[in-house]
Structure formats: C-alpha cells, structure tokens
Design an enzyme around this catalytic site. Structure first.
Site, PDB file in Angstrom:
ATOM      1  N   ASP A   1     -10.371   3.255  -3.325  1.00 46.61           N
ATOM      2  CA  ASP A   1     -10.995   2.040  -2.790  1.00 46.61           C
ATOM      3  C   ASP A   1     -12.442   1.886  -3.250  1.00 46.61           C
ATOM      4  OD1 ASP A   1      -8.629   1.753  -1.515  1.00 46.61           O
ATOM      5  OD2 ASP A   1      -9.438   1.812   0.518  1.00 46.61           O
TER       6      ASP A   1
ATOM      7  N   ASN B   1       0.133   7.749  -9.287  1.00 53.54           N
ATOM      8  CA  ASN B   1       1.336   8.056 -10.063  1.00 53.54           C
ATOM      9  C   ASN B   1       1.330   7.338 -11.412  1.00 53.54           C
ATOM     10  OD1 ASN B   1       3.108   9.574  -7.906  1.00 53.54           O
ATOM     11  ND2 ASN B   1       2.194   7.807  -6.875  1.00 53.54           N
TER      12      ASN B   1
ATOM     13  N   ASP C   1       0.831  -1.212   0.000  1.00 59.05           N
ATOM     14  CA  ASP C   1       0.000   0.000   0.000  1.00 59.05           C
ATOM     15  C   ASP C   1       0.867   1.264   0.000  1.00 59.05           C
ATOM     16  OD1 ASP C   1      -2.413   1.352   0.068  1.00 59.05           O
ATOM     17  OD2 ASP C   1      -3.201   0.230   1.771  1.00 59.05           O
TER      18      ASP C   1
ATOM     19  N   GLU D   1      -1.060   1.868  -5.093  1.00 57.29           N
ATOM     20  CA  GLU D   1      -0.941   3.321  -4.841  1.00 57.29           C
ATOM     21  C   GLU D   1      -2.095   4.080  -5.492  1.00 57.29           C
ATOM     22  OE1 GLU D   1      -0.667   4.009  -8.242  1.00 57.29           O
ATOM     23  OE2 GLU D   1       0.655   5.689  -7.725  1.00 57.29           O
ATOM     24  N   TRP D   2      -3.179   3.360  -5.745  1.00 60.00           N
ATOM     25  CA  TRP D   2      -4.482   3.933  -6.118  1.00 60.00           C
ATOM     26  C   TRP D   2      -4.468   4.674  -7.461  1.00 60.00           C
ATOM     27  CZ3 TRP D   2      -2.710   6.472  -1.231  1.00 60.00           C
ATOM     28  CH2 TRP D   2      -2.732   5.574  -0.163  1.00 60.00           C
ATOM     29  N   GLY D   3      -3.447   4.409  -8.276  1.00 64.79           N
ATOM     30  CA  GLY D   3      -3.381   5.079  -9.576  1.00 64.79           C
ATOM     31  C   GLY D   3      -2.833   6.495  -9.498  1.00 64.79           C
TER      32      GLY D   3
END
Ligand code: GLA
Length: 407
Positions: free
Chosen positions: A223, A205, A168, A201-203
């Site tokens: 999420d 970067n 994460d 990293e949730w998109g």
C-alpha cells in the site's frame, strides 16, 4: 496455384518467425510495439488505464453514503468527470453480514439507502460505480470476504449496477492466487455485465506473469503512504513504489495494467512539487489514475495537478505503452513513454535535494540527432523552441519537467 499458396505459407512463416525473434530480444523502450492483441485482454475493458476515485486513502473505514454522494457531485462540479475520472469506487467497510442464504448485505448504518440506490445516484451523474471485496474469508478490515460466495457476490454486484470490482487478498490462507482471481473473474463474466476487475494481491504472486488474461489491473506493490520516500508502517512512499513498478513496464498494455496503488495527491503529506512528481510518474507508467483525496474540498493546486489534461493524455495514450527510466544518474533521471503517432513523453526527474540541470538526448528517444523536434512543456502548458539532438532544463529538487517531444 498450389505453388503460390505454398510460397504464401512459407512467407507467412518467415514473417511470424522474424517477428517472434524481434519480440524475444530485450525490449527497447523506443521501439516497443503496443500490445494490440485482443486475445491478451481479459474482457475488452480498460483499454486505457482506469481513472476514477476511491474512498480508502482519505476516508479509510470512515466511508458512508453521504461521503460518496458528495464526492460524486464534486466529480461533476470540479470537472474531474469530464477530465476522465469516471469510476467512483467504495473500498473496504461497506459490507454488512451475509444473510441466511449467504448473500452479502450492506452496512445499514453507513449505507441506510442501500447500494442499488447509491449506484443509481452515481450513474445519474454520468459516472460509473465500483465496490471492493476480498478473495479470503474476510476483507482486510474484517468484513465478510467473497471466498465461497464468488458467484453469489458477482450476481449481487451486477444487480446493484457495479461497474468495477477491486478484489483484495487478506485472509486468503493457502489459496492459489491465480485460481482465486480466475474464479472471481469467471463469476463476474457469468453475469453478463461489463465489470472492470482490479486485482489487489500486492504483487506477492507476481501477477504480471498471469493476470493479464484474468483482469484489467493488478497491484504490483504494497500500500501507498502519503510520503515521498521510505516506509510508514507497512505502507510505502512514492519513490519506493515507482522503483518497484518501473521494471514491470513490458507487462502493461491496453486492457491490462500494472498498478502501483492509488494517488495521494491532495492528502497533505507531501509538497505540491512532490505531488506533481507523483502524478507525472503515475502518468508516465500508464498507471491507473485513481484519486484518493476529498474531491469535495480540494484546493486549486490539487485540482490543477489532478486535472492537467496534457499529463492525463500521456497516461491515456492509445498505444498503452508503460514508460520507463532510460537514464539513472543517481538523483537525476530521464523517463520516456512512446506515444501513439510517434512522439515521446519525457520526464526529467530530480530526486535530489538541490535544483539541477537534466538533459535528454535524441538518442535516448530513438530519434536521429538531426531531427528538428517540437518540444512542449506539459506543466507550463507552453511550446518551447524546437530543438535538435538534445534538450535540457533546470529541474527543482523532488520535481519534474514533463515534456512532449516529437516531429
Ligand atoms: C488492503 C489494500 C488497500 C485497501 C485496504 C482496505 O490493504 O491493499 O488498498 O483496500 O486493504 O482494508
């Protein structure tokens, strides 16, 4: 002799030039070639989208060894394991403090038998074992992160028998994402143990641009919430996640997948029609199929959705092509996924409030109109009458008709 070698070299150069030119054009969903170049995969793992279960969506921080053992038992008894769901992954909140030498320990209240014993138990069931950590100082729930301890943690995971790491991005400060993920990937590789690497990293970067060399899947979104559409706190509904993930289809392929987050099927916030659509969309997008419900208590409808082997086969297709939307008429959509062997998986998708007829044309599938194609309904488990030129069906509100169409 020299001349013939020269002409071979010239021919090869022309060949590679033309294939480069073809690839440089806007990708066509009907003809896109699966990414078969092994140098593009990080570690040779996850050649089809990973399938398994993760504790977070149902249990959050309330996870413990009893829950994990129950789930592992249920994965076998329900048939989930045999349907392909092999990874049992413990998300956040398993960690205790670091010891005096900096090694991570296990929360002694939640996991009194220790992680090695739990991994052994999971392995004894013919399943694989996964854990969660974070590239920052702390995990999102405030447990110790791996920053500064990457190699120590990788060694610890390998000793315990970890097969999958979700990594994460909370409390990562000013770290460079590509470097942080590459560092952990190197640490995992150094153990010599095959460990699927799931980057979370949730998109933020744009990992689809750099992560295929580093790991096996990368989150493309924030999420998931157990809702059809919109936002709940910081979490997103199924439609929002599908819309964010869909345009990234050119970046997925064997060994490296776009991850629009784990499944909510069976958690109670959506209708069964909506859960079926959620599962179908994830299957079409070659997304990881990580169940997030309580497998030990799931009802028959949930089971039938998660264990539809024909829909799973579309997700797990060896070509590894991420399906995409080929028609968007407001609430009515057509999605297509090219399968190995030349057939197409087709999703007729109705986002609207009323049932509607949706048609797919052979043109959209890249087939000549005269082709007489077999049509199979993957939710009804029925062969329909072969068709030419087009196929239409009535699709319920928020529902799908999922087909396999091929010669
Ligand atoms: C982040 C991740 C989630 C979950 C939680 C755990 O929000 O995106 O998938 O792992 O952290 O704290």
């Amino acid at each position: 002799m020299r001349g013939s070698i020269l002409s071979l070299v010239v021919a090869a150069a022309i060949c590679s030039l033309s294939s480069t030119q073809v690839q440089a054009q806007a990708p066509d969903p009907n003809t896109i070639a699966p990414s078969q170049d092994p140098t593009r995969t990080a570690n040779g793992l996850a050649m089809t989208p990973p399938m398994g279960w993760n504790s977070w969506n149902k249990f959050g921080c309330d996870v413990n060894e009893r829950v994990v053992r129950h789930v592992a038992d249920a994965m076998v008894n329900s048939g989930m394991r045999d349907a392909g769901y092999v990874y049992v992954v413990i998300d956040d909140c398993w960690q205790g403090p670091r010891d005096a030498d900096g090694f991570i320990t296990v929360d002694p209240v939640r996991f009194p038998s220790g992680m090695k014993a739990l991994a052994d138990y999971v392995h004894s069931k013919g399943l694989k074992f996964g854990l969660y950590s974070d590239a920052g100082r702390m995990t999102c729930a405030g447990r110790p992160g791996s920053q500064g301890h990457e190699y120590q943690d990788a060694i610890t995971y390998a000793r315990w028998g970890v097969d999958y790491l979700k990594y994460d991005w909370c409390y990562s400060g000013v770290r460079n994402a590509e470097e942080a993920y590459a560092l952990m990937a190197d640490a995992l590789r150094s153990t010599g143990r095959p460990i699927v690497f799931s980057m979370c990293e949730w998109g933020n970067n744009r990992p689809w641009l750099w992560a295929s060399k580093i790991g096996n899947l990368w989150r493309t979104t924030g999420d998931i919430a157990d809702i059809w559409e919109g936002k709940k706190g910081n979490n997103w509904g199924v439609l929002n996640l599908a819309d964010m993930n869909e345009p990234l289809w050119p970046y997925a392929g064997p060994g490296h997948w776009n991850d629009p987050d784990m499944l909510e099927v069976g958690n109670g916030g959506m209708t069964n029609i909506e859960y079926r659509s959620h599962f179908s969309l994830w299957a079409m997008m070659a997304a990881p199929l990580i169940a997030g419900n309580d497998i030990a208590t799931m009802d028959e409808t949930t089971r039938d959705i998660l264990m539809n082997t024909e829909v799973i086969a579309v997700n797990q297709d060896a070509a590894g092509v991420q399906g995409r939307r080929v028609r968007d008429e407001g609430d009515l959509e057509v999605w297509v996924k090219a399968l190995a062997g030349g057939a197409r998986a087709v999703l007729l998708f109705n986002r609207g409030p009323e049932a509607a007829n949706i048609e797919v044309t052979w043109d959209e599938l890249g087939y000549p109109p005269s082709l007489r194609a077999n049509v199979r309904d993957l939710w009804a488990h029925r062969d329909l009458a072969p068709a030419r030129d087009r196929f239409g069906a009535s699709v319920p509100s928020h529902g799908v008709v999922m087909l396999k169409i091929g010669a």
